[in-house]
Design a protein around this motif. Structure first.
Motif, PDB file in Angstrom:
ATOM      1  N   LEU A  51       0.829  -1.209   0.000  1.00  0.00           N
ATOM      2  CA  LEU A  51       0.000   0.000   0.000  1.00  0.00           C
ATOM      3  C   LEU A  51       0.862   1.257   0.000  1.00  0.00           C
ATOM      4  N   LEU A  52       1.905   1.253   0.815  1.00  0.00           N
ATOM      5  CA  LEU A  52       2.784   2.425   0.877  1.00  0.00           C
ATOM      6  C   LEU A  52       3.599   2.573  -0.410  1.00  0.00           C
ATOM      7  N   GLY A  53       4.096   1.467  -0.943  1.00  0.00           N
ATOM      8  CA  GLY A  53       4.890   1.528  -2.166  1.00  0.00           C
ATOM      9  C   GLY A  53       4.071   2.015  -3.344  1.00  0.00           C
ATOM     10  N   LEU A  54       2.883   1.433  -3.517  1.00  0.00           N
ATOM     11  CA  LEU A  54       2.016   1.863  -4.612  1.00  0.00           C
ATOM     12  C   LEU A  54       1.581   3.308  -4.396  1.00  0.00           C
ATOM     13  N   GLY A  55       1.284   3.660  -3.146  1.00  0.00           N
ATOM     14  CA  GLY A  55       0.910   5.037  -2.834  1.00  0.00           C
ATOM     15  C   GLY A  55       2.012   6.020  -3.192  1.00  0.00           C
ATOM     16  N   ASP A  56       3.237   5.679  -2.873  1.00  0.00           N
ATOM     17  CA  ASP A  56       4.361   6.555  -3.212  1.00  0.00           C
ATOM     18  C   ASP A  56       4.506   6.720  -4.720  1.00  0.00           C
ATOM     19  N   MET A  57       4.375   5.614  -5.449  1.00  0.00           N
ATOM     20  CA  MET A  57       4.509   5.686  -6.906  1.00  0.00           C
ATOM     21  C   MET A  57       3.423   6.587  -7.498  1.00  0.00           C
ATOM     22  N   LEU A  58       2.202   6.436  -7.007  1.00  0.00           N
ATOM     23  CA  LEU A  58       1.093   7.253  -7.499  1.00  0.00           C
ATOM     24  C   LEU A  58       1.257   8.712  -7.090  1.00  0.00           C
ATOM     25  N   ASP A  59       1.696   8.933  -5.868  1.00  0.00           N
ATOM     26  CA  ASP A  59       1.832  10.297  -5.357  1.00  0.00           C
ATOM     27  C   ASP A  59       2.929  11.070  -6.094  1.00  0.00           C
ATOM     28  N   GLU A  60       3.997  10.366  -6.445  1.00  0.00           N
ATOM     29  CA  GLU A  60       5.131  11.018  -7.098  1.00  0.00           C
ATOM     30  C   GLU A  60       5.103  10.894  -8.618  1.00  0.00           C
ATOM     31  N   GLY A  61       4.166  10.108  -9.137  1.00  0.00           N
ATOM     32  CA  GLY A  61       4.112   9.898 -10.583  1.00  0.00           C
ATOM     33  C   GLY A  61       5.291   9.099 -11.089  1.00  0.00           C
ATOM     34  N   LEU A  62       5.695   8.103 -10.335  1.00  0.00           N
ATOM     35  CA  LEU A  62       6.830   7.261 -10.732  1.00  0.00           C
ATOM     36  C   LEU A  62       6.338   6.082 -11.563  1.00  0.00           C
ATOM     37  N   GLY A  63       6.643   6.101 -12.841  1.00  0.00           N
ATOM     38  CA  GLY A  63       6.249   5.009 -13.723  1.00  0.00           C
ATOM     39  C   GLY A  63       4.782   5.042 -14.103  1.00  0.00           C
ATOM     40  N   CYS A  64       4.084   6.085 -13.728  1.00  0.00           N
ATOM     41  CA  CYS A  64       2.661   6.232 -14.018  1.00  0.00           C
ATOM     42  C   CYS A  64       2.303   7.711 -13.877  1.00  0.00           C
ATOM     43  N   PRO A  65       1.144   8.098 -14.385  1.00  0.00           N
ATOM     44  CA  PRO A  65       0.733   9.487 -14.169  1.00  0.00           C
ATOM     45  C   PRO A  65       0.530   9.751 -12.680  1.00  0.00           C
ATOM     46  N   ARG A  66       0.852  10.950 -12.250  1.00  0.00           N
ATOM     47  CA  ARG A  66       0.682  11.322 -10.838  1.00  0.00           C
ATOM     48  C   ARG A  66      -0.804  11.282 -10.502  1.00  0.00           C
ATOM     49  N   ASP A  67      -1.136  10.616  -9.392  1.00  0.00           N
ATOM     50  CA  ASP A  67      -2.534  10.476  -8.979  1.00  0.00           C
ATOM     51  C   ASP A  67      -2.611  10.560  -7.451  1.00  0.00           C
ATOM     52  N   PRO A  68      -2.575  11.803  -6.911  1.00  0.00           N
ATOM     53  CA  PRO A  68      -2.578  11.953  -5.455  1.00  0.00           C
ATOM     54  C   PRO A  68      -3.850  11.427  -4.783  1.00  0.00           C
ATOM     55  N   VAL A  69      -4.958  11.382  -5.516  1.00  0.00           N
ATOM     56  CA  VAL A  69      -6.199  10.873  -4.928  1.00  0.00           C
ATOM     57  C   VAL A  69      -6.081   9.368  -4.674  1.00  0.00           C
ATOM     58  N   ARG A  70      -5.631   8.628  -5.675  1.00  0.00           N
ATOM     59  CA  ARG A  70      -5.443   7.174  -5.467  1.00  0.00           C
ATOM     60  C   ARG A  70      -4.338   6.905  -4.453  1.00  0.00           C
ATOM     61  N   ALA A  71      -3.297   7.755  -4.458  1.00  0.00           N
ATOM     62  CA  ALA A  71      -2.231   7.606  -3.457  1.00  0.00           C
ATOM     63  C   ALA A  71      -2.823   7.756  -2.061  1.00  0.00           C
ATOM     64  N   SER A  72      -3.672   8.752  -1.878  1.00  0.00           N
ATOM     65  CA  SER A  72      -4.314   8.960  -0.573  1.00  0.00           C
ATOM     66  C   SER A  72      -5.149   7.751  -0.170  1.00  0.00           C
ATOM     67  N   GLN A  73      -5.818   7.141  -1.146  1.00  0.00           N
ATOM     68  CA  GLN A  73      -6.609   5.947  -0.842  1.00  0.00           C
ATOM     69  C   GLN A  73      -5.716   4.816  -0.335  1.00  0.00           C
ATOM     70  N   CYS A  74      -4.556   4.663  -0.974  1.00  0.00           N
ATOM     71  CA  CYS A  74      -3.608   3.646  -0.504  1.00  0.00           C
ATOM     72  C   CYS A  74      -3.149   3.962   0.916  1.00  0.00           C
ATOM     73  N   TYR A  75      -2.771   5.212   1.142  1.00  0.00           N
ATOM     74  CA  TYR A  75      -2.293   5.620   2.464  1.00  0.00           C
ATOM     75  C   TYR A  75      -3.389   5.461   3.519  1.00  0.00           C
ATOM     76  N   MET A  76      -4.624   5.840   3.174  1.00  0.00           N
ATOM     77  CA  MET A  76      -5.721   5.716   4.148  1.00  0.00           C
ATOM     78  C   MET A  76      -5.982   4.262   4.496  1.00  0.00           C
ATOM     79  N   HIS A  77      -5.904   3.400   3.493  1.00  0.00           N
ATOM     80  CA  HIS A  77      -6.119   1.969   3.761  1.00  0.00           C
ATOM     81  C   HIS A  77      -5.004   1.434   4.669  1.00  0.00           C
ATOM     82  N   ALA A  78      -3.775   1.863   4.415  1.00  0.00           N
ATOM     83  CA  ALA A  78      -2.659   1.441   5.280  1.00  0.00           C
ATOM     84  C   ALA A  78      -2.827   2.015   6.685  1.00  0.00           C
ATOM     85  N   GLN A  79      -3.305   3.240   6.773  1.00  0.00           N
ATOM     86  CA  GLN A  79      -3.525   3.856   8.085  1.00  0.00           C
ATOM     87  C   GLN A  79      -4.571   3.071   8.870  1.00  0.00           C
TER      88      GLN A  79
END
Length: 127
Positions: free
Chosen positions: A73-101
């Motif tokens: 969850l944290l790894g995928l969230g970081d990739m989405l939040d920073e746009g690493l290897g994919c378009p930046r998607d802070p909303v989906r990153a937040s979903q990953c982080y919230m689920h991990a939280q």
């Protein structure tokens, strides 16, 4: 809260029917984390984009095996939040982080706070 691995889970009907496999998820997430760290450590001219693609696939596969895997969850969230290897998607990153939280991750809490501070700073810059 939306399932952060929703797209990956929908793509494979068998994943919905199988039992979670936390051990496999842990192994996959650790391998993804290693690839992501290797990419980040490499000098900009020597970074291998394939590491990012492999890391993302490993994180998504780990979440198919165990949707509560904090590392994935944290790894995928970081990739989405920073746009690493994919378009930046802070909303989906937040979903990953919230689920991990929700799983008790303090790192996820920090990442959500940092996202909030970043959003606040951008508002101040445009004011």
């Amino acid at each position: 809260t939306e399932d952060p691995a929703g797209r990956a889970r929908q793509a494979t009907p068998a994943a919905r029917d199988s039992e979670p496999n936390p051990d496999m998820a842990k192994d996959l997430a650790e391998r993804g984390t290693t690839l992501l760290a290797r990419f980040r450590r490499a000098p900009p001219g020597e970074r291998d984009e394939e590491d990012l693609q492999k890391a993302r696939r490993l994180f998504e596969h780990a979440l198919k095996e165990d949707i509560t895997n904090e590392l994935a969850l944290l790894g995928l969230g970081d990739m989405l939040d920073e746009g690493l290897g994919c378009p930046r998607d802070p909303v989906r990153a937040s979903q990953c982080y919230m689920h991990a939280q929700q799983q008790g991750s303090q790192r996820a809490q920090v990442k959500l706070c940092l996202q909030g501070l970043d959003k606040y700073a951008s508002l101040l810059r445009t004011a």
